[in-house]
Design an enzyme around this catalytic site. Structure first.
Site, PDB file in Angstrom:
ATOM      1  N   GLY A  18      26.410  -9.512  35.827  1.00 57.23           N
ATOM      2  CA  GLY A  18      27.184 -10.112  34.762  1.00 57.23           C
ATOM      3  C   GLY A  18      26.354 -10.920  33.786  1.00 57.23           C
ATOM      4  CE  LYS A  36      20.634 -12.857  36.569  1.00 53.04           C
ATOM      5  NZ  LYS A  36      21.411 -13.633  37.574  1.00 53.04           N
ATOM      6  CG  ASP A 130      27.450 -17.633  43.952  1.00 51.60           C
ATOM      7  OD1 ASP A 130      28.498 -17.519  44.625  1.00 51.60           O
ATOM      8  OD2 ASP A 130      27.036 -16.744  43.193  1.00 51.60           O
TER       9      ASP A 130
END
Length: 315
Positions: A18, A36, A130
């Site tokens: 996402g 990333k 998370d």
């Protein structure tokens, strides 16, 4: 022409999430790195850039045997990126889906590695927010905790809207679901859910939609009957609904180290000074926050890993 990200040449595409795409590259010394690259539409958002830069700075402080630290980043370029140590191996999520649940001894080894990782993460002043099977890589030398994409620096004010839902519903603490202020104890609740997943292959709050799981975490007791006695006691302590009743990562590590016998019938759990009690829902405006959070989950609350997982295992 070979693709480059900052000073790095890309060797392989690892995945799409996402927040952006992840690629395999190497440092000048030959060390494998995962890079990333943030999506272009997020990169033009000033608030996102500020948060990304702050959290990259914080994540660079984390080091330890059971994390994959940030080694390089550029938060000012047109497409911001960060590079972390690449850990070959499947995630805990993929491992359980492919090979089945872990036995008691392997769950204890996993728990010890994750507890040590949380000690290092919290020592840097970071709440991961998370921790889940998708963000635990099963390396040859032990588990590695990755992805600080929504981490929060404990001594700085949050940069997200009050009551906004950040995290993965199946592995969130009650205070995270309600949009309350988080402490390090929130990661301990997630730790308990990750260990339960490794041992039983699902959530101790049962199957169901994101909204159903959120409600059960808030109002129902987990089913831990399938866990060995020592793990049941440890996980139950982690899943205390009041944060102050949960053990610290250091206490968890001590308790796991005190289990000297691998046979579940003779294993002796170490001391866990905090014992969960019956939780009574608090009165106040939390209900409105919960309704907003549940709506966000159903609309677009998927994290990077869940977006990838949905694409791979649709239906």
């Amino acid at each position: 022409m070979p693709m480059r990200i900052g000073p790095y040449q890309v060797f392989d595409f690892l995945g799409q999430g996402g927040m952006g795409a992840v690629y395999l590259t190497r440092s000048r010394g030959g060390r494998s790195l995962a890079v990333k690259v943030i999506r272009a539409d997020l990169a033009v958002n000033r608030d996102f850039r500020r948060r990304f830069a702050r959290e990259v700075t914080a994540a660079r402080k984390v080091s330890g045997a059971y994390t994959a630290p940030v080694v390089d980043a550029d938060t000012e370029c047109a497409e911001p990126w960060l590079a972390t140590m690449f850990v070959p191996g499947r995630s805990l999520w993929e491992t359980v889906r492919t090979d089945g649940v872990l036995d008691g001894e392997r769950v204890r080894e996993l728990g010890a590695g994750l507890a040590e990782a949380l000690i290092d993460i919290h020592a840097a002043g970071i709440i991961h927010r998370d921790l889940k099977p998708h963000n635990v890589l099963m390396g040859a030398d032990g588990p590695r905790v990755i992805d600080f994409g929504i981490a929060h620096v404990a001594d700085l004010p949050p940069m997200t809207d009050p009551g906004a839902l950040l995290g993965t519903p199946h592995f969130m603490s009650p205070e995270q679901i309600k949009g309350n202020r988080l402490t390090f104890a929130s990661d301990v609740f997630s730790f308990g859910l990750v260990l339960a997943y490794a041992a039983i292959g699902g959530s101790p709050f049962g199957p169901g939609s994101n909204a159903q799981l959120l409600l059960r975490i808030l109002h129902e007791e987990p089913d831990l009957t399938a866990l060995p006695d020592d793990l049941r006691r440890l996980v139950a302590a982690c899943l205390a609904r009041r944060p102050e009743q949960r053990p610290s990562p250091s206490e968890l590590l001590d308790a796991l180290a005190a289990v000297t016998a691998p046979d579940e019938r003779t294993a002796r759990p170490g001391p866990l000074p905090r014992v969960p009690t019956v939780w009574v829902p608090e009165a106040g405006p939390g209900g409105a926050d919960f309704a907003r959070n549940a709506h966000a989950v159903l609309d677009d609350g998927l994290t990077d890993a869940l977006v990838i997982e949905a694409a791979r295992h649709d239906g």
